[in-house]
Structure formats: structure tokens, C-alpha cells
Design a protein around this motif. Structure first.
Motif, PDB file in Angstrom:
ATOM      1  N   THR A 162       0.827  -1.202   0.000  1.00  0.00           N
ATOM      2  CA  THR A 162       0.000   0.000   0.000  1.00  0.00           C
ATOM      3  C   THR A 162       0.865   1.256   0.000  1.00  0.00           C
ATOM      4  OG1 THR A 162      -1.794   1.163   1.165  1.00  0.00           O
ATOM      5  CG2 THR A 162      -0.147   0.077   2.528  1.00  0.00           C
ATOM      6  N   THR A 163       0.300   2.322  -0.545  1.00  0.00           N
ATOM      7  CA  THR A 163       0.904   3.651  -0.439  1.00  0.00           C
ATOM      8  C   THR A 163       0.032   4.568   0.418  1.00  0.00           C
ATOM      9  OG1 THR A 163      -0.189   4.308  -2.509  1.00  0.00           O
ATOM     10  CG2 THR A 163       2.086   3.494  -2.666  1.00  0.00           C
ATOM     11  N   ASP A 164      -0.964   3.975   1.072  1.00  0.00           N
ATOM     12  CA  ASP A 164      -1.931   4.722   1.884  1.00  0.00           C
ATOM     13  C   ASP A 164      -1.713   4.380   3.354  1.00  0.00           C
ATOM     14  OD1 ASP A 164      -4.086   6.165   2.847  1.00  0.00           O
ATOM     15  OD2 ASP A 164      -5.544   4.604   2.371  1.00  0.00           O
ATOM     16  N   LEU A 165      -1.279   5.344   4.131  1.00  0.00           N
ATOM     17  CA  LEU A 165      -1.054   5.149   5.564  1.00  0.00           C
ATOM     18  C   LEU A 165      -2.276   5.660   6.316  1.00  0.00           C
ATOM     19  CD1 LEU A 165       1.095   4.290   7.722  1.00  0.00           C
ATOM     20  CD2 LEU A 165       1.734   6.713   7.819  1.00  0.00           C
ATOM     21  N   ASP A 166      -3.147   4.751   6.716  1.00  0.00           N
ATOM     22  CA  ASP A 166      -4.396   5.121   7.386  1.00  0.00           C
ATOM     23  C   ASP A 166      -4.353   4.599   8.821  1.00  0.00           C
ATOM     24  OD1 ASP A 166      -6.929   5.706   8.236  1.00  0.00           O
ATOM     25  OD2 ASP A 166      -7.958   4.376   6.842  1.00  0.00           O
ATOM     26  N   LEU A 167      -4.149   5.510   9.762  1.00  0.00           N
ATOM     27  CA  LEU A 167      -4.065   5.143  11.174  1.00  0.00           C
ATOM     28  C   LEU A 167      -5.367   5.428  11.912  1.00  0.00           C
ATOM     29  CD1 LEU A 167      -0.488   6.505  11.994  1.00  0.00           C
ATOM     30  CD2 LEU A 167      -1.164   4.351  10.927  1.00  0.00           C
ATOM     31  N   SER A 168      -6.461   5.608  11.168  1.00  0.00           N
ATOM     32  CA  SER A 168      -7.722   5.992  11.799  1.00  0.00           C
ATOM     33  C   SER A 168      -8.653   4.814  12.031  1.00  0.00           C
ATOM     34  CB  SER A 168      -8.443   7.039  10.941  1.00  0.00           C
ATOM     35  OG  SER A 168      -8.809   6.473   9.677  1.00  0.00           O
ATOM     36  N   GLY A 169      -8.378   3.680  11.423  1.00  0.00           N
ATOM     37  CA  GLY A 169      -9.290   2.547  11.528  1.00  0.00           C
ATOM     38  C   GLY A 169      -9.144   1.804  12.839  1.00  0.00           C
ATOM     39  N   GLU A 170      -9.779   0.623  12.892  1.00  0.00           N
ATOM     40  CA  GLU A 170      -9.685  -0.208  14.086  1.00  0.00           C
ATOM     41  C   GLU A 170      -8.239  -0.659  14.271  1.00  0.00           C
ATOM     42  OE1 GLU A 170     -11.311  -4.466  15.886  1.00  0.00           O
ATOM     43  OE2 GLU A 170     -12.077  -3.704  13.981  1.00  0.00           O
ATOM     44  N   PRO A 171      -7.680  -0.492  15.454  1.00  0.00           N
ATOM     45  CA  PRO A 171      -6.297  -0.926  15.676  1.00  0.00           C
ATOM     46  C   PRO A 171      -6.148  -2.427  15.437  1.00  0.00           C
ATOM     47  CG  PRO A 171      -7.030   0.508  17.455  1.00  0.00           C
ATOM     48  CD  PRO A 171      -8.244   0.183  16.639  1.00  0.00           C
ATOM     49  N   ALA A 172      -5.297  -2.782  14.494  1.00  0.00           N
ATOM     50  CA  ALA A 172      -5.052  -4.190  14.179  1.00  0.00           C
ATOM     51  C   ALA A 172      -3.822  -4.287  13.309  1.00  0.00           C
ATOM     52  CB  ALA A 172      -6.250  -4.806  13.459  1.00  0.00           C
ATOM     53  N   GLY A 173      -3.041  -5.347  13.477  1.00  0.00           N
ATOM     54  CA  GLY A 173      -1.876  -5.578  12.646  1.00  0.00           C
ATOM     55  C   GLY A 173      -0.874  -4.451  12.747  1.00  0.00           C
ATOM     56  N   LEU A 174      -0.162  -4.236  11.653  1.00  0.00           N
ATOM     57  CA  LEU A 174       0.835  -3.167  11.635  1.00  0.00           C
ATOM     58  C   LEU A 174       1.121  -2.727  10.206  1.00  0.00           C
ATOM     59  CD1 LEU A 174       4.501  -4.422  11.916  1.00  0.00           C
ATOM     60  CD2 LEU A 174       2.613  -6.040  11.800  1.00  0.00           C
ATOM     61  N   TYR A 175       1.718  -1.577  10.093  1.00  0.00           N
ATOM     62  CA  TYR A 175       2.262  -1.086   8.833  1.00  0.00           C
ATOM     63  C   TYR A 175       3.774  -1.315   8.878  1.00  0.00           C
ATOM     64  CZ  TYR A 175      -2.056   1.236   7.389  1.00  0.00           C
ATOM     65  OH  TYR A 175      -3.342   1.501   6.980  1.00  0.00           O
ATOM     66  N   ILE A 176       4.274  -2.127   7.972  1.00  0.00           N
ATOM     67  CA  ILE A 176       5.704  -2.382   7.898  1.00  0.00           C
ATOM     68  C   ILE A 176       6.323  -1.391   6.919  1.00  0.00           C
ATOM     69  CG2 ILE A 176       7.497  -4.058   7.342  1.00  0.00           C
ATOM     70  CD1 ILE A 176       5.481  -6.272   7.888  1.00  0.00           C
ATOM     71  N   SER A 177       7.239  -0.580   7.406  1.00  0.00           N
ATOM     72  CA  SER A 177       7.951   0.327   6.514  1.00  0.00           C
ATOM     73  C   SER A 177       8.897  -0.474   5.625  1.00  0.00           C
ATOM     74  CB  SER A 177       8.744   1.357   7.319  1.00  0.00           C
ATOM     75  OG  SER A 177       7.861   2.223   8.016  1.00  0.00           O
ATOM     76  N   THR A 178       9.056  -0.032   4.394  1.00  0.00           N
ATOM     77  CA  THR A 178       9.916  -0.727   3.444  1.00  0.00           C
ATOM     78  C   THR A 178      11.107   0.153   3.079  1.00  0.00           C
ATOM     79  OG1 THR A 178       8.894   0.080   1.397  1.00  0.00           O
ATOM     80  CG2 THR A 178       7.829  -1.791   2.499  1.00  0.00           C
ATOM     81  N   ASP A 179      11.981  -0.369   2.236  1.00  0.00           N
ATOM     82  CA  ASP A 179      13.156   0.388   1.821  1.00  0.00           C
ATOM     83  C   ASP A 179      12.789   1.570   0.925  1.00  0.00           C
ATOM     84  OD1 ASP A 179      15.884   0.458   2.311  1.00  0.00           O
ATOM     85  OD2 ASP A 179      16.394  -0.387   0.365  1.00  0.00           O
ATOM     86  N   ARG A 180      11.523   1.627   0.490  1.00  0.00           N
ATOM     87  CA  ARG A 180      11.059   2.741  -0.346  1.00  0.00           C
ATOM     88  C   ARG A 180      10.168   3.658   0.487  1.00  0.00           C
ATOM     89  NH1 ARG A 180       7.984   0.673  -5.391  1.00  0.00           N
ATOM     90  NH2 ARG A 180       7.106  -0.777  -3.867  1.00  0.00           N
ATOM     91  N   PRO A 181      10.599   4.839   0.836  1.00  0.00           N
ATOM     92  CA  PRO A 181       9.749   5.763   1.589  1.00  0.00           C
ATOM     93  C   PRO A 181       8.409   5.974   0.877  1.00  0.00           C
ATOM     94  CG  PRO A 181      11.991   6.593   1.502  1.00  0.00           C
ATOM     95  CD  PRO A 181      11.940   5.418   0.574  1.00  0.00           C
ATOM     96  N   GLY A 182       7.329   6.009   1.656  1.00  0.00           N
ATOM     97  CA  GLY A 182       5.997   6.168   1.090  1.00  0.00           C
ATOM     98  C   GLY A 182       5.355   4.868   0.658  1.00  0.00           C
ATOM     99  N   HIS A 183       6.037   3.752   0.860  1.00  0.00           N
ATOM    100  CA  HIS A 183       5.497   2.430   0.543  1.00  0.00           C
ATOM    101  C   HIS A 183       5.540   1.574   1.804  1.00  0.00           C
ATOM    102  CE1 HIS A 183       5.493   2.655  -3.972  1.00  0.00           C
ATOM    103  NE2 HIS A 183       6.241   3.705  -3.676  1.00  0.00           N
ATOM    104  N   TRP A 184       4.406   0.941   2.111  1.00  0.00           N
ATOM    105  CA  TRP A 184       4.314   0.104   3.290  1.00  0.00           C
ATOM    106  C   TRP A 184       3.693  -1.241   2.917  1.00  0.00           C
ATOM    107  CZ3 TRP A 184       2.734   5.198   3.112  1.00  0.00           C
ATOM    108  CH2 TRP A 184       3.446   6.107   3.894  1.00  0.00           C
TER     109      TRP A 184
END
Length: 474
Positions: free
Chosen positions: A260-282
């Protein structure tokens, strides 16, 4: 020859590839996992010794020189080392459950949700936040003796190269990394009561660390890259980089990942966003605690060898004659797509007429339903690749395609090691044809009739899960 190293929870592997991505050879060695009273620990010397052993075996069997090597491994847990990179105690595994009471408290008082809103990570008992807080309260002498709290692959990289202690943005993603700035969120560190232990945190490299090997396992001077850890490495190895595409890893851990390129921290807390070697990509990750480990438990309990799984799956119909399994077997409960440290597995619908085939199909269907739940929560909209030990069972892959109701791009072999090589090549500027390296070995299409049956079964699974969670203490 290109070498990928994958330091798994139960097996350490090294794989050799040629320039087209063809797998040339694999060396593997099992490693122990000590389980006792909710604790799960590993001997770091055994883990590192196994890495050196499989590399020695692999390089001794091949005449080609090593062009470069990439390293990946299990994430989370706490790997405490001194200033020389030596262990100060056994590693605490990501499967550890000792901090579940602390996490229950943080769930109740809103700490878990606050951390998710800041970092995109939903903590679970085996991640560094609660584990470090637990050690600080119950075993402060270990933290006092340590110079750095590393992750698995970072410990191995430091030992193989002598490079200073450091980690990358993928491992640091849980739970302290701000995914926007790609640096530690000191507010989260303070919230978890760890400010006085801030010096234990490994520096975060925005790009993957590189260093020449010192000569243990790999020839001296071999170009080695550290990371990313196994989940994003598998995504690279399976070619999952376009937004909306997903990967399901059917291994010890059942992990659902969606690019994903969409960082949405507003939803139900679950899982995680893993940062990748490319900024803006998770990678939106929903790593459930138990995958093939649940099937392994059923097989060992019933005395069924792994080679009989396909035959047993074909010996009983969808629905397993009423046998239903909620596959939450981990001693630390579940972490995705929800956090429930006290949740345990349930087997229902069993009678004297139930067979071993019913139990095997029941647990495989339960794992499939858990996978569907994770993939939906992760936001899958594109194609789905599948890798991991479960792909060795064609019958299970057919069942999984039916349960998920979508085609599966099956990627066999050492996918994590393959991704580690691709990451290393990118880091060193070595041109490899990524599409050739990530070709699926098969595409499994779902059967329309069985998919419709399982769509109803999935709703029943969600209802049973809600009931089980409602019966949890507290």
C-alpha cells in the motif's frame, strides 16, 4: 552464485540461486524453541551456529563464487547482546506470552490504541514493547548487562560482519517507529515506560545495512546485506510490490500482507504497517500467530505423518462432517486481525464417528478462514500470492483457494531467501531481472461451488470467533 539466508523460528536455511533466479541448492538445520509456562526462548549461540553451519554446507557443495548474499529472519522478540554482540541471555521469541497481563492492562487503558494511532503498530505480547517493559520489571539485570536490544537478523549480521549494532525500518516498525519520519517515536517509548532504557534501541538505518563478511560461513569479503525481516522479504521474493496486491505466508506464522501507499491510522487498531526500503510504501500486515503450527499439533496428536495430509484432505468433504476448528493455538493468544492474548483454540462438532481426516480438514479450513479474515482486514484488492511450507500440499492449496474464493499465485521454494537476495542486489546496484526471479510455480483457481459453500462457512467462523472472544475472562 547469489546466497539468501533465512533465519526462521524453527529452521535456519541458506539457499543458492543463479543469475536468473533458479534455485540451485538449499541447506537447512532445525533450531530449538524452548516453551515453558508461556515463555518461548531460543539459544542465540545455537541460532548463530546453525547459520554458519548451513552456509558452510552450501558453499562447500557449490563451486561457483558468491557474488553477494542477503540476510533475513524472524521478526519481533528481544535479542539482547553486549558490546561485542554476544548474548546476555536467551533470546525471547515473538511467540512468547509472558507479557500478556501487561498487554491486557494496556488494552484496557487505551495504551495499545494510542500506540497504533502514532505508529500503525498494534502490539502483542511477543513484540519488543511489552517484552522490554516486562524484563525491566522482572529481570532488570539482563537489561543492565545488555548494550543493545536487537532483532534476530541484526544479531546474525553483527556476528557475520562485525558491523556496529543497527536495525532497519522493517524490523523497527513494531512498535516504536514513526512510519512517516522513519525514526523512533520517543513519545511511544515514554508511554511504555522505557525512556530510561532508550539507549538499548538499535540505531535505525533508513537503507539496508551492508558490510563484507568476516569469513564465518561466507568467504571473507563477501558482500552481505542485512534485511528486511522475513515478512517483507517474502513479499519481495513473491513479487508483491504493487499497491493492492497481497501475499499469504502459510508458515509457522500465518501472515497476510498487502502492499500500500496509503497510511491510514484511523481505523480499528489491528496488525501493523511495515515500513519498506522505499519511503511512502508500506506493507499492511496482519500476521496471525499460528499457521502450519496448528496443523502440526493436530498431526502430532493424532499420529498422522505429513505425507498423508493430501490423502486425508481428499478423504472427507468440505465441512469435515461438522468438525470445526478455531485455530488460535498460540500460548500468547492472537494478534491479527485483532489482539486477544487470552484467546485459545476450540475444536467442536467432534463425535465418535469423526475421523483423523475430519480433524485434518477441519484445522486446514479453520486456518483458511483465519487467513480470509486477515486478508480482508489488510485491504486486499489485487492479486494474491501464496508461499510458505503449506504450499507443499496441493490439496491444501486447492482448499485454500476455495475458502478464500480467489486464484492463488503459488510461489514455492525459499521465498524469503529469494527476497533477501533481491533486496541485497538493489542495495548493491546489481541488476537482476525481478520478474524472472518472482515467477509463480502454479496458479490455483477456486471451484465456484465450493467457494460459495465456504463463503457461508466463513460467516459461521466469524460468529464462532465472536462467541469465543465473548467468553474470554475479563
Amino acid at each position: 552464485m547469489y546466497v539468501g539466508i533465512d533465519v526462521g523460528t524453527s529452521v535456519v536455511k541458506a539457499a543458492a540461486f543463479d543469475g536468473t533466479g533458479r534455485e540451485l541448492a538449499v541447506a537447512a538445520r532445525p533450531v530449538g524453541l524452548a516453551l515453558h509456562g508461556g515463555f518461548a526462548e531460543q539459544d542465540m549461540e545455537e541460532v548463530y551456529g546453525s547459520v554458519v553451519a548451513v552456509l558452510d554446507e552450501l558453499t562447500s557443495r557449490r563451486a561457483e563464487p558468491v557474488e553477494l548474499a542477503g540476510l533475513t529472519g524472524q521478526g519481533d522478540g528481544v535479542w539482547l547482546v553486549d558490546r561485542e554482540g554476544r548474548p546476555v541471555r536467551s533470546a525471547v521469541s515473538w511467540m512468547d506470552g509472558r507479557a500478556h497481563e501487561l498487554l491486557d492492562q494496556w488494552l484496557a487503558d487505551g495504551t495499545v490504541e494510542t500506540v497504533f494511532r502514532r505508529t500503525g503498530s498494534t502490539m502483542f505480547p511477543g513484540c519488543p514493547g511489552p517484552l522490554l517493559a516486562w524484563l525491566d520489571s522482572h529481570e532488570p539485570q539482563s537489561l543492565d548487562a545488555a548494550a543493545t536490544a536487537l532483532y534476530c537478523k541484526d544479531m546474525v549480521f553483527r556476528r557475520l560482519t562485525g558491523a556496529p549494532a543497527a536495525t532497519d525500518v522493517s524490523d523497527a516498525s513494531m512498535p516504536f517507529l514513526d512510519p512517516r519520519t522513519r525514526t523512533y517515536d520517543n513519545g511511544v517509548v515514554e508511554l511504555l515506560g522505557l525512556t530510561h532504557r532508550r539507549g538499548l534501541f538499535a540505531p535505525v538505518h533508513d537503507r539496508l545495512a551492508t558490510a563484507p563478511a568476516r569469513g564465518e560461513g561466507l568467504p571473507p569479503g563477501t558482500r552481505l546485506s542485512n534485511g528486511p525481516y522475513d515478512l517483507p522479504a517474502c513479499a519481495l521474493g513473491a513479487g508483491v510490490t504493487a499497491a493492492g496486491d497481497g501475499l499469504l505466508i502459510v508458515g509457522t506464522c500465518l501472515a497476510a500482507l498487502v502492499a500500500t501507499t496509503d497510511l491510514d491510522l484511523s481505523g480499528e487498531p489491528a496488525g501493523l504497517y511495515i515500513s519498506t526500503d522505499r519511503p511512502g510504501h508500506w506493507l499492511r500486515a496482519m500476521p496471525a500467530m499460528v499457521g502450519t503450527a496448528a496443523l502440526d499439533w493436530v498431526l502430532s496428536t493424532t499420529g498422522v505423518p505429513h505425507e498423508e495430509v493430501d490423502g486425508l484432505l481428499d478423504a472427507t468433504p468440505p465441512g469435515a462432517h461438522g468438525v470445526r476448528v478455531l485455530p488460535y493455538f498460540a500460548p500468547s493468544g492472537e494478534r491479527a486481525p485483532f489482539v486477544a492474548p487470552g484467546l485459545r483454540a476450540e475444536l467442536t462438532g467432534i463425535s465418535l464417528e469423526s475421523t483423523r481426516a475430519d480433524l485434518v480438514r477441519g484445522v486446514c479450513e479453520g486456518i483458511g478462514y483465519a487467513a480470509r479474515h486477515c486478508l480482508e482486514a489488510a485491504g486486499l484488492t489485487g492479486s494474491l500470492a501464496v508461499c510458505g511450507g503449506g504450499t507443499r500440499s496441493p490439496a491444501w492449496m486447492r482448499l485454500l483457494a476455495d475458502v478464500l474464493g480467489r486464484p492463488l499465485r503459488v510461489v514455492e521454494g525459499e521465498v524469503g531467501a529469494r527476497g533477501a537476495v533481491l533486496a541485497a542486489a538493489e542495495r548493491y546496484g546489481v541488476a537482476l531481472e525481478t520478474s524472472a526471479w518472482t515467477q509463480p510455480t502454479a496458479v490455483v483457481e477456486p471451484d465456484a461451488g465450493r467457494a460459495a459453500y465456504y463463503a457461508k462457512g466463513y460467516q459461521e467462523h466469524l460468529q464462532k470467533l465472536a462467541g469465543a472472544r465473548g467468553r474470554m475472562p475479563g
